[in-house]
Write an enzyme that holds these catalytic residues in place. Sequence first.
Site, mmCIF file in Angstrom:
data_model
loop_
_atom_site.group_PDB
_atom_site.id
_atom_site.type_symbol
_atom_site.label_atom_id
_atom_site.label_comp_id
_atom_site.label_asym_id
_atom_site.label_seq_id
_atom_site.Cartn_x
_atom_site.Cartn_y
_atom_site.Cartn_z
ATOM 1 N N HIS A 1 -8.564 -81.465 -9.714
ATOM 2 C CA HIS A 1 -8.714 -82.439 -8.521
ATOM 3 C C HIS A 1 -8.489 -83.782 -8.905
ATOM 4 C CE1 HIS A 1 -12.398 -84.583 -10.455
ATOM 5 N NE2 HIS A 1 -12.871 -84.829 -9.541
ATOM 6 N N TYR B 1 -15.650 -88.741 -3.397
ATOM 7 C CA TYR B 1 -16.775 -89.614 -3.931
ATOM 8 C C TYR B 1 -16.154 -90.710 -4.829
ATOM 9 C CZ TYR B 1 -15.056 -87.451 -8.199
ATOM 10 O OH TYR B 1 -14.243 -87.169 -9.439
ATOM 11 N N ASP C 1 -38.465 -56.405 -12.361
ATOM 12 C CA ASP C 1 -39.347 -55.492 -11.936
ATOM 13 C C ASP C 1 -38.627 -54.116 -11.827
ATOM 14 O OD1 ASP C 1 -38.217 -56.405 -9.670
ATOM 15 O OD2 ASP C 1 -40.141 -55.920 -8.588
#
Length: 851
Positions: free
Chosen positions: A222, A276, A576
């Site tokens: 990126h 960003y 479980d």
Amino acid sequence: MSTEPPSQAETVVVGAGAVGCSVAYHLAELGAEDIVVVDQGPLPVTGGSSVHAPGIVFQTSPSKTQTKAAHYTTRLLKDAGVYDEVGGIEVARSEERMDFLRRRVEWATSYGLPEPQLLSPEEVGEHLPLVDEDEILGGYYSPTDGRVDGIAALQWYMEETPATFVGNTEVTDLDVEGGEITAVETDRGRIDCDRAVVATNNWGYQTGQMAGVDLPIAPVEHQYVVTEPLDELAEEDSDVGENTTGLDVPGQRDVAEQMSEGPNRPVGRDQDHSLYFRTHGDAVGMGSYNHETLSVDPDAMGKNTEEHQASVRGFSREHWERATHPDRDTSAKEAFDGLLPATADADYETTENGIFVFTPDGMPAVGETAQVDGLWTALAVWWTHSGGYGRILAEWMENGVPRLPSGPVPVGGIHVRRFEPHAGEKDYFVDRGATRYRQVYSIVEPRWQPDDHRGLRTSPFHERQRELGAEFYQGGGWESPQYYESNADLAERYADEIPEQEGWRGINRSPIEGAEHLHTREHVSMFDMTSFSAVDVSGADAEAFLQRVCTNDVEMDVGDVTYSLLCNEGGGVLADVTVARLGDEEYVVTTGGGNSPGIHGSWLDEHAPETVSVNVDEGGRSTIGLWGPKSRLLLQRVTDADVSNDGFPYFSAKRIYVGEVPVMAMRVSYVGELGWELWTPTEYGRRLWEVLEDAGEDLDVRPMGGGALESMRLEKGFRLWGTDIDTDANPFEAGLGFAVDMDTDFVGRDALERAREDGIDSHIVPVTLDDSTDIALSGRPVLDAEGEETLGYVQAGDYGYSVGESIAYTYVPSEHADPGTDIRVACEGETYDATVREEPLFDPGREKIIR
């Protein structure tokens, strides 16, 4: 720090980046000794993603574990003086993103981040004056977000950790003997060890291959650029040119140099355009996911040299200036020019295509591998979460309990063993990693399903299910129906009892799910359980072994079934299970699908003595859940066995024939109705379906999907591992004390005894919304009656079509757990009055299930 590798160590950490250093630091903090950390690059500037990353930290995530790991990281590194707590702002350029930012506030509130808040465009501009306020609708502000100084943080770890750090040393092999790690081979000698940690991130796949383990770690490029100094930031100080003085830096020094330059304003991101940004002193750094996925062959990562940093590739300007992202119609540069006009005409002083990694589901891969004892992984972790996951893994390795100082953490979504058998195939995980890259800043819809690599694992019922219009959801590679279009007539029949779900909570939902629920309560349905797993446990010591790992008493008669838990050393619920005794030395343990075989099955296998055989029969059996008040009538038609209540009581098992199909039948029901689970070898599965479908035509037998299963099990309060219960809860907190026999000696018993003596201060409870049929979504805040204190968050929520109420399950402090207590639930910007209820909400006397 030593320059010579020793010949022996208790623990060898492979990789001296953000995660490897964090693991070593926290191991030492917990008392571990004789730790060696090895890296191919120079120290501290190793040449991995830790030194080319801009270090931006946004803490808020839909995942509690991710959020808490990020927050721990910020507190640790702030105290170390290597974290700039400048705050973080996510802006919205669309109404859909503003809705998403409201979810951000709710997640942050649920998981305890300080002071999350929504901002107006003008308030965003006050924090980030470079942002054009006319381009945005608002923002989300988290004041403790910020930026890690990567190189300074690595230096701090190395100075503070009593371990041997060895740089410029390439790991050439991992020696495995008898299924255990024995040594780490390097180009400078062999290091014998008791355990090793793979923390090589970009090289994670290659490192795993040395031990014969297929780790699904997909490297992806990126982009990041740093502008020239801007006039608008002329008053800001800058140390560029001095940050890496005296350090050995592989490849482009300017990349490491710029990444060490701190921000003076909040870090920001524009997720509508996959971008960003942050300041670097008097310049601006801008990062982009806004391009087509640039996957890197995991076998071709290469090595660092003085001229080349293997985790940095050449900047591809076409991906910056052209719109190549499949979901975006604006390029990164165009979007930044609009959002940050001051950068529009600026030259770039530094550019890179940096590499980091994704797993097939986008979450980290942490824990001990199933294939090699003593080989641990800490992979697909960024600076954001590195401190937290270092602590989690160190606690796991030293104490058997993955935890942070705030408490135990769930492992279902992060365990390296969660990946299905096909996940290690390179094309598969590279493609899925590319999908996760594409989505990293996208708004992913509820129940989103991938469209690649489908049809990998199908039950023998699959073709018939397609004929019935099944809407398949994929989990663990299995194709499992969520609902069936053939039941559309039921949606019309029960239309008055199925409230419409609008907006976000209605996406990818069908009223057929509610109709299948209601039909099953009145008639009989067949549910495909083939993705569930059976573990065969046999041998002379099978009973003693299961008694040691199960919380409930398994000293029972042949044909009896019991519900039990598996706990870790800290008393957290690892699984479980249903345990059936089929012979004097023969048991079958059944558990869920998805990640259960890898996590639970392998745990049983590794704890079994040599005198006990454990076979994880994943996919070897196909199973139908036959449930509903007419299920006995249907089953009796197709078997000579006595299936009356006296002849086949609740929680019993026996081998029978259904038609000519050999079946292990267990009278258990996950939906709270009369019924059986019918387990048969896979090759008989298709015939089993046909027999039941043909014999039940006049009883209106229907197929039922996973949507109905979820709402029905919540009405009965049946737990789902990885959702309501996980290793972050003990059985008493989870309302499962009935499945714990403290008179037996099982793993985790001592911890549970201490917990009981200290007092259980949190309990799971069912909550119903007082005046709304809206569904409360998971991860949303549960508040006190005044809406002032956050008590917990929604573990799972759905509409209870039989009880006519919206149901949510949540853990709350004991003083708020009594039935009748008023509370509130926040979801999608609304706050709902709600009431704690006594469970189960449906059929509390169990009249339906035991008739």
